[in-house]
Design an enzyme around this catalytic site. Sequence first.
Site, PDB file in Angstrom:
ATOM      1  N   ARG A  21     -35.527  22.105  35.717  1.00 56.17           N
ATOM      2  CA  ARG A  21     -36.439  21.109  36.319  1.00 56.17           C
ATOM      3  C   ARG A  21     -36.878  20.079  35.288  1.00 56.17           C
ATOM      4  NH1 ARG A  21     -41.209  24.205  39.085  1.00 56.17           N
ATOM      5  NH2 ARG A  21     -41.020  25.246  37.089  1.00 56.17           N
ATOM      6  N   ASN A  39     -38.004  24.296  42.243  1.00 57.99           N
ATOM      7  CA  ASN A  39     -37.338  25.589  42.360  1.00 57.99           C
ATOM      8  C   ASN A  39     -37.541  26.117  43.775  1.00 57.99           C
ATOM      9  OD1 ASN A  39     -36.517  25.655  39.686  1.00 57.99           O
ATOM     10  ND2 ASN A  39     -38.140  27.018  39.019  1.00 57.99           N
TER      11      ASN A  39
END
Length: 93
Positions: A21, A39
């Site tokens: 990320r 996520n």
Amino acid sequence: MSASKHRTFQVSGVVQGVFYRQSTYTEACRLGLTGYVRNNKDGTVTIEAEGPAAALDALEVWCRQGPPAARVEQVVVSTGSVQGYKEFAIQRG
């Protein structure tokens, strides 16, 4: 300015707990894209990004590799309607 496009990237493999990320955020900002990365409970990562097609193409190439610790198995790309995101963000699940 080029017309904005919207793409969603569904990334699977070893892509959580490996700075995917954060690395996506850095790359998307570098490319001047807006949207988010998050996520998912199933272990995948979703990226929604908007911007010029060439920048989205570059992000797709990057997503297929990811950061050094990631092991990307698959990236499924779909297009959608532009949402008008103002920035790129990391969403916490």
